[in-house]
Write an enzyme that holds these catalytic residues in place. Structure first.
Site, PDB file in Angstrom:
ATOM      1  N   THR A  91       0.824  -1.218   0.000  1.00  0.00           N
ATOM      2  CA  THR A  91       0.000   0.000   0.000  1.00  0.00           C
ATOM      3  C   THR A  91       0.855   1.264   0.000  1.00  0.00           C
ATOM      4  O   THR A  91       1.979   1.254   0.520  1.00  0.00           O
ATOM      5  CB  THR A  91      -0.901  -0.006   1.259  1.00  0.00           C
ATOM      6  OG1 THR A  91      -1.428   1.308   1.462  1.00  0.00           O
ATOM      7  CG2 THR A  91      -0.133  -0.370   2.521  1.00  0.00           C
ATOM      8  N   ASP A  92       0.284   2.343  -0.522  1.00  0.00           N
ATOM      9  CA  ASP A  92       0.983   3.639  -0.487  1.00  0.00           C
ATOM     10  C   ASP A  92       1.082   4.183   0.937  1.00  0.00           C
ATOM     11  O   ASP A  92       1.810   5.138   1.190  1.00  0.00           O
ATOM     12  CB  ASP A  92       0.288   4.659  -1.412  1.00  0.00           C
ATOM     13  CG  ASP A  92      -1.152   4.988  -1.025  1.00  0.00           C
ATOM     14  OD1 ASP A  92      -1.682   4.377  -0.065  1.00  0.00           O
ATOM     15  OD2 ASP A  92      -1.751   5.852  -1.680  1.00  0.00           O
ATOM     16  N   GLU A  93       0.357   3.560   1.876  1.00  0.00           N
ATOM     17  CA  GLU A  93       0.372   4.076   3.251  1.00  0.00           C
ATOM     18  C   GLU A  93       1.725   3.856   3.921  1.00  0.00           C
ATOM     19  O   GLU A  93       2.021   4.475   4.941  1.00  0.00           O
ATOM     20  CB  GLU A  93      -0.775   3.452   4.066  1.00  0.00           C
ATOM     21  CG  GLU A  93      -2.109   3.760   3.412  1.00  0.00           C
ATOM     22  CD  GLU A  93      -3.327   3.497   4.277  1.00  0.00           C
ATOM     23  OE1 GLU A  93      -3.206   3.477   5.506  1.00  0.00           O
ATOM     24  OE2 GLU A  93      -4.419   3.324   3.700  1.00  0.00           O
TER      25      GLU A  93
ATOM     26  N   TYR B  42      -1.341  -0.453  11.105  1.00  0.00           N
ATOM     27  CA  TYR B  42      -1.577  -1.106   9.801  1.00  0.00           C
ATOM     28  C   TYR B  42      -0.408  -0.848   8.858  1.00  0.00           C
ATOM     29  O   TYR B  42       0.203  -1.778   8.327  1.00  0.00           O
ATOM     30  CB  TYR B  42      -2.884  -0.604   9.179  1.00  0.00           C
ATOM     31  CG  TYR B  42      -3.008  -0.934   7.689  1.00  0.00           C
ATOM     32  CD1 TYR B  42      -3.076  -2.251   7.250  1.00  0.00           C
ATOM     33  CD2 TYR B  42      -3.029   0.085   6.730  1.00  0.00           C
ATOM     34  CE1 TYR B  42      -3.178  -2.548   5.876  1.00  0.00           C
ATOM     35  CE2 TYR B  42      -3.135  -0.209   5.371  1.00  0.00           C
ATOM     36  CZ  TYR B  42      -3.201  -1.526   4.950  1.00  0.00           C
ATOM     37  OH  TYR B  42      -3.294  -1.825   3.606  1.00  0.00           O
TER      38      TYR B  42
ATOM     39  N   LYS C 268       2.466  -3.372   7.206  1.00  0.00           N
ATOM     40  CA  LYS C 268       2.628  -3.567   5.757  1.00  0.00           C
ATOM     41  C   LYS C 268       4.066  -3.237   5.342  1.00  0.00           C
ATOM     42  O   LYS C 268       4.668  -3.949   4.539  1.00  0.00           O
ATOM     43  CB  LYS C 268       1.643  -2.691   4.972  1.00  0.00           C
ATOM     44  CG  LYS C 268       0.185  -3.089   5.095  1.00  0.00           C
ATOM     45  CD  LYS C 268      -0.138  -4.458   4.522  1.00  0.00           C
ATOM     46  CE  LYS C 268      -0.046  -4.527   3.019  1.00  0.00           C
ATOM     47  NZ  LYS C 268      -0.516  -5.860   2.505  1.00  0.00           N
TER      48      LYS C 268
HETATM   49  P1  NAD Z   1      -9.879  -7.206   2.437  1.00  0.00           P
HETATM   50  O1  NAD Z   1      -9.840  -6.831   3.878  1.00  0.00           O
HETATM   51  O2  NAD Z   1     -11.129  -6.995   1.657  1.00  0.00           O
HETATM   52  O3  NAD Z   1      -9.513  -8.762   2.267  1.00  0.00           O
HETATM   53  C1  NAD Z   1      -8.441  -9.364   2.925  1.00  0.00           C
HETATM   54  C2  NAD Z   1      -8.589 -10.868   2.699  1.00  0.00           C
HETATM   55  O4  NAD Z   1      -7.466 -11.524   3.314  1.00  0.00           O
HETATM   56  C3  NAD Z   1      -9.848 -11.469   3.326  1.00  0.00           C
HETATM   57  O5  NAD Z   1     -10.471 -12.340   2.399  1.00  0.00           O
HETATM   58  C4  NAD Z   1      -9.335 -12.239   4.534  1.00  0.00           C
HETATM   59  O6  NAD Z   1     -10.122 -13.351   4.869  1.00  0.00           O
HETATM   60  C5  NAD Z   1      -7.951 -12.649   4.041  1.00  0.00           C
HETATM   61  N1  NAD Z   1      -7.001 -12.904   5.137  1.00  0.00           N
HETATM   62  C6  NAD Z   1      -6.750 -12.121   6.214  1.00  0.00           C
HETATM   63  N2  NAD Z   1      -5.828 -12.720   7.002  1.00  0.00           N
HETATM   64  C7  NAD Z   1      -5.470 -13.866   6.389  1.00  0.00           C
HETATM   65  C8  NAD Z   1      -4.546 -14.897   6.706  1.00  0.00           C
HETATM   66  N3  NAD Z   1      -3.811 -14.851   7.815  1.00  0.00           N
HETATM   67  N4  NAD Z   1      -4.441 -15.941   5.850  1.00  0.00           N
HETATM   68  C9  NAD Z   1      -5.193 -16.005   4.715  1.00  0.00           C
HETATM   69  N5  NAD Z   1      -6.099 -15.075   4.385  1.00  0.00           N
HETATM   70  C10 NAD Z   1      -6.226 -14.010   5.210  1.00  0.00           C
HETATM   71  O7  NAD Z   1      -8.632  -6.463   1.779  1.00  0.00           O
HETATM   72  P2  NAD Z   1      -8.476  -5.721   0.379  1.00  0.00           P
HETATM   73  O8  NAD Z   1      -8.981  -4.349   0.511  1.00  0.00           O
HETATM   74  O9  NAD Z   1      -8.948  -6.598  -0.702  1.00  0.00           O
HETATM   75  O10 NAD Z   1      -6.889  -5.623   0.315  1.00  0.00           O
HETATM   76  C11 NAD Z   1      -6.106  -6.649  -0.280  1.00  0.00           C
HETATM   77  C12 NAD Z   1      -4.631  -6.264  -0.203  1.00  0.00           C
HETATM   78  O11 NAD Z   1      -4.420  -5.019  -0.866  1.00  0.00           O
HETATM   79  C13 NAD Z   1      -4.118  -6.074   1.225  1.00  0.00           C
HETATM   80  O12 NAD Z   1      -2.833  -6.622   1.309  1.00  0.00           O
HETATM   81  C14 NAD Z   1      -4.073  -4.570   1.394  1.00  0.00           C
HETATM   82  O13 NAD Z   1      -3.057  -4.189   2.311  1.00  0.00           O
HETATM   83  C15 NAD Z   1      -3.756  -4.122  -0.012  1.00  0.00           C
HETATM   84  N6  NAD Z   1      -4.253  -2.775  -0.379  1.00  0.00           N
HETATM   85  C16 NAD Z   1      -5.571  -2.452  -0.191  1.00  0.00           C
HETATM   86  C17 NAD Z   1      -6.012  -1.182  -0.576  1.00  0.00           C
HETATM   87  C18 NAD Z   1      -7.457  -0.762  -0.396  1.00  0.00           C
HETATM   88  O14 NAD Z   1      -7.763   0.427  -0.577  1.00  0.00           O
HETATM   89  N7  NAD Z   1      -8.383  -1.656  -0.106  1.00  0.00           N
HETATM   90  C19 NAD Z   1      -5.114  -0.277  -1.141  1.00  0.00           C
HETATM   91  C20 NAD Z   1      -3.780  -0.660  -1.327  1.00  0.00           C
HETATM   92  C21 NAD Z   1      -3.366  -1.919  -0.931  1.00  0.00           C
HETATM   93  P1  TYD Z   2     -10.357   4.466   4.852  1.00  0.00           P
HETATM   94  O1  TYD Z   2     -11.358   4.008   3.848  1.00  0.00           O
HETATM   95  O2  TYD Z   2     -10.384   3.883   6.216  1.00  0.00           O
HETATM   96  O3  TYD Z   2      -8.929   4.288   4.170  1.00  0.00           O
HETATM   97  P2  TYD Z   2      -7.455   4.773   4.699  1.00  0.00           P
HETATM   98  O4  TYD Z   2      -7.576   5.415   6.007  1.00  0.00           O
HETATM   99  O5  TYD Z   2      -6.716   3.487   4.765  1.00  0.00           O
HETATM  100  O6  TYD Z   2      -6.982   5.712   3.645  1.00  0.00           O
HETATM  101  O7  TYD Z   2     -10.488   6.040   4.992  1.00  0.00           O
HETATM  102  C1  TYD Z   2     -10.370   6.921   3.895  1.00  0.00           C
HETATM  103  C2  TYD Z   2     -10.490   8.335   4.406  1.00  0.00           C
HETATM  104  O8  TYD Z   2     -11.807   8.526   4.944  1.00  0.00           O
HETATM  105  C3  TYD Z   2      -9.530   8.656   5.548  1.00  0.00           C
HETATM  106  O9  TYD Z   2      -9.115  10.005   5.452  1.00  0.00           O
HETATM  107  C4  TYD Z   2     -10.377   8.461   6.787  1.00  0.00           C
HETATM  108  C5  TYD Z   2     -11.762   8.895   6.326  1.00  0.00           C
HETATM  109  N1  TYD Z   2     -12.896   8.230   7.017  1.00  0.00           N
HETATM  110  C6  TYD Z   2     -13.900   9.000   7.613  1.00  0.00           C
HETATM  111  O10 TYD Z   2     -13.870  10.246   7.578  1.00  0.00           O
HETATM  112  N2  TYD Z   2     -14.920   8.346   8.255  1.00  0.00           N
HETATM  113  C7  TYD Z   2     -14.980   6.977   8.321  1.00  0.00           C
HETATM  114  O11 TYD Z   2     -15.946   6.443   8.953  1.00  0.00           O
HETATM  115  C8  TYD Z   2     -13.966   6.215   7.680  1.00  0.00           C
HETATM  116  C9  TYD Z   2     -14.009   4.712   7.733  1.00  0.00           C
HETATM  117  C10 TYD Z   2     -12.943   6.883   7.041  1.00  0.00           C
END
Ligand code: NAD
Ligand code: TYD
Length: 342
Positions: A126-128, A150, A154
Site C-alpha cells: 500500500t501507499d500508506e 496497519y 505492511k
Molecule cells: P480485504 O480486507 O477486503 O480482504 C483481505 C482478505 O485476506 C480477506 O479475504 C481475509 O479473509 C484474508 N485474510 C486475512 N488474514 C489472512 C490470513 N492470515 N491468511 C489467509 N487469508 C487471510 O482487503 P483488500 O482491501 O482486498 O486488500 C487486499 C490487499 O491489498 C491487502 O494486502 C491490502 O493491504 C492491499 N491494499 C488495499 C487497498 C485498499 O484500498 N483496499 C489499497 C492498497 C493496498
Molecule cells: P479508509 O477508507 O479507512 O482508508 P485509509 O484510512 O486506509 O486511507 O479512509 C479513507 C479516508 O476517509 C480517511 O481520510 C479516513 C476517512 N474516514 C472517515 O472520515 N470516516 C470513516 O468512517 C472512515 C471509515 C474513514
C-alpha cells in the site's frame, strides 16, 4: 506460469483479481487460499466455483505446513499475496492480528517460495507505507515512514520481501497501491460504508474536517497494474499503482450523496482518527513505463460502485447485521459528534 495461488482472494481486491485472471488467461488455474476472517467472504468468489480452473482452499498464510502442502499438492507456479488485515481503525483498536498476518504471514509465504522454488511471488502492499505526504508524490525510492499499526505492519512485509530477494535471490516483487474502491469492498472503508449508510438513511461519520486527501483508484485498474507487474515486473523491484484521482474526502462524500439523491444533512463531523494521515500521493511513472495507465475516471468508477451497492443489498445487509454491527457500535458509538452538516 500455469497455476496462481491468490492468497486473500476471498476479500475485496483479491476476488476481483481472481476473476480477472480466469477471464484473461484461459490456460491459467487460479487457487484462492483464504483464512476467511471477518473480511473474507465466500460469496465474493461464488460465481467462480463452477469454473473447472478455479479452486478455493481455506487456510491461513501464517500456517507454514498448510501453505507448503498446498503449493506442493497443486504445483503452484506463482503466489499473489492479497491476504492481510487491512483496516487502519481496527489496527488502532487491536493491532495483534495485523502483526501476525501482515508480518509473520508474509514471512511464511516468502519462506515457502524460497524453499519450494515457486517461480515468483508478488506481494500486494500500500501507499500508506510512505506515511503522510505533505507535498509532491511518493516514488518507490522514498523513505518508509508508516504512522499507523496497519501501515507499519505492511512496511515490515515489504522489507521482508526485499531481504529475501537480496539474501536468497527470491523472485519477489512488491506493488504499492492507493485507496481502492469498487464492488465487493467490505463496508468498513470510507466509500462502501458511506454508500450503504446513505442507502439506509443513516449518518455518515466524517472524521475531523473531511479535508484529508486520498488518491482513489477503481479496483479493476489496481488489478490490471498487479497483473502487469506479475508478468512483466522485475524481481526485487517495487511498483507504485495509483488512480491519479486525488480528492479531499468531502468531495467524494458529496459525490456519493448526489449520485444517491440523498441530503447532506446525513453528514456528521465526528472525533478524528488518532494519527490520521493528511494525504497520500503516489508517483506511478515506473509502472507507466511498463505500459500501464488507469482507465477509470473517478466519476465513472463511483457511478459503477454506487450502482453495485444499490443492486446488491443482500450482499451488504447480511454483513452489516453480523460481526459488523458489534464493530460499528464499538468504533462509532463513543465517537463524539462535533458538528452536523446543514
Ligand atoms: P480485504 O480486507 O477486503 O480482504 C483481505 C482478505 O485476506 C480477506 O479475504 C481475509 O479473509 C484474508 N485474510 C486475512 N488474514 C489472512 C490470513 N492470515 N491468511 C489467509 N487469508 C487471510 O482487503 P483488500 O482491501 O482486498 O486488500 C487486499 C490487499 O491489498 C491487502 O494486502 C491490502 O493491504 C492491499 N491494499 C488495499 C487497498 C485498499 O484500498 N483496499 C489499497 C492498497 C493496498
Ligand atoms: P479508509 O477508507 O479507512 O482508508 P485509509 O484510512 O486506509 O486511507 O479512509 C479513507 C479516508 O476517509 C480517511 O481520510 C479516513 C476517512 N474516514 C472517515 O472520515 N470516516 C470513516 O468512517 C472512515 C471509515 C474513514
Amino acid at each position: 506460469m500455469k497455476t496462481i495461488m491468490v492468497t486473500g482472494g476471498a476479500g475485496f481486491i483479491g476476488s476481483n483479481f481472481a476473476r480477472m485472471m480466469l477471464e484473461k488467461y484461459p490456460e491459467y488455474h487460479v487457487l484462492v487460499y483464504d483464512k476467511l476472517t471477518y473480511a473474507g467472504n465466500p460469496e465474493n468468489v461464488r460465481d467462480l466455483n463452477d469454473n473447472p480452473r478455479f479452486l478455493f482452499i481455506a487456510g491461513d498464510i501464517a500456517d507454514a505446513d498448510k501453505v507448503e502442502s498446498t503449493i506442493q499438492e497443486f504445483g503452484v507456479d506463482a503466489i499473489v499475496n492479497f491476504a492481510a488485515e487491512t483496516h487502519v481503525d481496527r489496527s488502532i483498536m487491536d493491532p495483534g492480528s495485523f502483526i501476525q498476518t501482515n508480518v509473520f504471514g508474509v514471512y511464511t509465504l516468502l519462506e515457502a517460495t524460497r524453499k519450494l522454488g515457486v517461480e515468483r511471488m508478488l506481494h500486494v502492499s500500500t501507499d500508506e507505507v510512505y506515511g503522510a505526504v505533505h507535498e509532491g508524490s511518493s516514488t518507490e525510492e522514498d523513505r518508509l515512514e508508516p504512522r499507523s499499526p496497519y501501515s507499519a505492519s505492511k512496511a515490515s512485509g515489504d522489507l521482508l520481501c526485499r531481504a529475501y530477494h537480496v539474501t536468497h535471490g527470491t523472485h519477489v516483487m512488491v506493488t504499492r497501491g492507493s485507496n481502492t474502491y469498487g464492488p465487493r469492498q467490505y463496508p468498513e472503508k470510507l466509500l462502501p460504508l458511506f454508500i450503504t449508510n446513505a442507502l439506509e438513511d443513516k449518518h455518515l461519520p466524517v472524521y475531523g474536517d473531511g479535508k484529508y486527501v486520498r488518491d482513489w483508484m477503481y479496483v479493476l485498474d489496481h488489478c490490471a497494474g498487479i497483473d502487469l507487474v506479475l508478468h512483466n515486473g522485475q524481481a526485487g523491484e517495487i511498483y507504485n499503482v495509483g488512480g491519479g484521482n486525488e480528492r479531499e474526502n468531502m468531495t467524494v462524500i458529496y459525490a456519493i450523496l448526489d449520485l444517491l439523491d440523498k441530503p447532506r444533512t446525513l453528514i456528521h463531523y465526528v472525533k478524528d482518527r488518532p494519527g490520521h494521515d493528511l494525504r497520500y500521493s503516489v508517483d506511478t511513472t515506473k509502472l507507466e513505463k511498463l505500459g500501464w495507465s488507469p482507465r477509470w475516471s473517478l466519476e465513472d468508477g463511483l457511478r459503477e460502485t454506487v450502482d453495485w451497492y444499490k443492486h446488491n443489498r443482500e450482499w451488504w445487509e447480511k454483513i452489516k447485521s453480523g460481526e459488523f454491527a458489534e464493530y460499528y457500535a464499538k468504533m462509532y458509538g463513543q465517537r463524539e459528534v462535533l458538528a452536523k452538516h446543514s
